[in-house]
Scaffold this active site. Structure first.
Site, mmCIF file in Angstrom:
data_model
loop_
_atom_site.group_PDB
_atom_site.id
_atom_site.type_symbol
_atom_site.label_atom_id
_atom_site.label_comp_id
_atom_site.label_asym_id
_atom_site.label_seq_id
_atom_site.Cartn_x
_atom_site.Cartn_y
_atom_site.Cartn_z
ATOM 1 C CE LYS A 1 -2.427 -1.540 3.516
ATOM 2 N NZ LYS A 1 -2.078 -2.824 3.530
ATOM 3 C CB THR A 2 3.394 2.942 1.736
ATOM 4 O OG1 THR A 2 3.201 2.026 3.101
ATOM 5 C CG2 THR A 2 4.316 3.536 2.381
ATOM 6 C CB THR B 1 -4.829 -3.881 7.880
ATOM 7 O OG1 THR B 1 -4.829 -3.354 9.268
ATOM 8 C CG2 THR B 1 -3.144 -3.522 7.821
ATOM 9 C CG ASP C 1 0.034 2.831 7.042
ATOM 10 O OD1 ASP C 1 -0.374 2.306 6.896
ATOM 11 O OD2 ASP C 1 1.406 2.138 7.150
ATOM 12 N NE ARG D 1 5.689 -5.103 5.474
ATOM 13 C CZ ARG D 1 4.795 -4.476 5.570
ATOM 14 N NH1 ARG D 1 4.223 -5.366 7.153
ATOM 15 N NH2 ARG D 1 3.787 -3.553 5.847
#
Length: 333
Positions: free
Chosen positions: A67-68, A161, A112, A220
């Site tokens: 997402k980032t 999330t 975030d 990740r």
């Protein structure tokens, strides 16, 4: 001053530099999430063609899906600056006022864990997102005054999330909402091959596939596993990541063929052995394995649910027959 060393011998600064190198910087480099990527490219091109700022964007999905990274790519495609913060970091109205006042025309603000915003702060964001104004109350009581600040037109990208924890008024103010799905093994394999090239590591396709299968559908995690397998390949093998090298290395890391680690297995075994297969409440389960309830709910549970190894019931968590079979435990249910 030397950076603090982690358990692998790399400094924290070195790890951060590696992470930055591994992140794609354009839509062309971004692997996976094809529908989201294609739609965002259309929205970006349309906004640029009209000379407008992009609508506010909400990205949601499990941790580690990019997402980032995607937010950074979107801002870069718009030729804009991206400023990053988190929901818990914005504690007071003054914090969000300072953050918004620091934006320039066309900037992107990435928040975030936006579901963890303070409710007062969230309500103050409404007018900023809709009308690009921000009202500040100065003083208290009868003498209090309201001052309206004019804000530059900006784009807010929120990431979460747990979209279910967002209030409807906040969620409705995002013009673009996208769900990031777990990655397929083939997409993760492509990510590994790209990352290996960046790290100057020789890897065979079968080795990349073996790592991808154990990465829980998450970029990740796949990059983290690649770096650790690289260490084993360098020290204990000839430096080339083959299927056998990847399998042996991941076995040493106690990550099984489905990507379950020691914590996942502790959860399943606790439900089965300590609580007779369940149901057991989240707090009780967390206490029984000495983990935080939030860690179980946000990190471990989504993948176990995805695999069909546990179920959530009104009375708590239960283990399924699939979990018993995977662990090789006789099912007495």
């Amino acid at each position: 001053m030397e950076g603090r060393l982690n358990t692998t011998g790399y400094s924290q600064e070195m790890d951060e530099e590696i992470e930055i190198k591994l992140r794609p910087s354009s839509f062309d480099q971004y692997i996976g999430q094809d529908k989201v990527k294609e739609n965002m490219q259309v929205f970006v091109q349309a906004a640029l063609g009209r000379g407008e700022t992009l609508d506010h964007v909400l990205l949601y999905g499990q941790p580690g899906l990019g997402k980032t990274t995607l937010s950074s790519i979107i801002a870069g495609a718009m030729g804009a600056q991206l400023k990053i913060t988190t929901g818990p970091a914005i504690e007071r109205p003054g914090d969000i006022a300072a953050t918004l006042n620091d934006l320039n025309e066309g900037d992107f603000l990435f928040i975030d864990e936006i579901h963890r915003l303070n409710r007062t702060v969230e309500e103050m964001l409404y007018s900023a997102m809709e009308d690009f104004v921000f009202d500040i109350i100065i003083g208290k009581g009868p003498g209090a005054k309201s001052i309206r600040l004019e804000l530059p037109r900006f784009t807010l990208i929120g990431a979460t999330t747990r979209i279910g924890l967002l209030t409807a008024p906040l969620r409705d103010r995002f013009g673009v909402v996208h769900h990031l799905e777990p990655y397929s093994v083939s997409d993760l394999q492509k990510i590994i091959i790209r990352s290996a090239a960046v790290l100057d590591v020789e890897i065979e396709p079968s080795g990349a596939e073996e790592i991808a299968r154990r990465a829980r559908g998450t970029p990740r995690i796949v990059n983290r596993l690649l770096k650790r397998v690289r260490d084993f390949a360098q020290v204990q093998y000839d430096g080339i990541i083959t299927e056998n090298v990847a399998r042996a290395s991941l076995d040493k890391l106690e990550i099984d063929r489905l990507g379950l680690d020691t914590v996942d297995k502790k959860i399943l075994l606790a439900i089965i052995e300590k609580f007779g297969g369940g149901p057991v409440g989240l707090d009780t389960l967390a206490a029984s394995i000495d983990e935080e309830a939030g860690t179980l709910e946000d990190v471990a549970e989504p993948y176990l649910l995805q695999l069909g190894f546990i179920q959530r019931t009104p009375r708590g968590r239960t283990a399924t027959r699939l979990a018993y079979t995977h662990l090789g435990v006789p099912c007495l249910q």
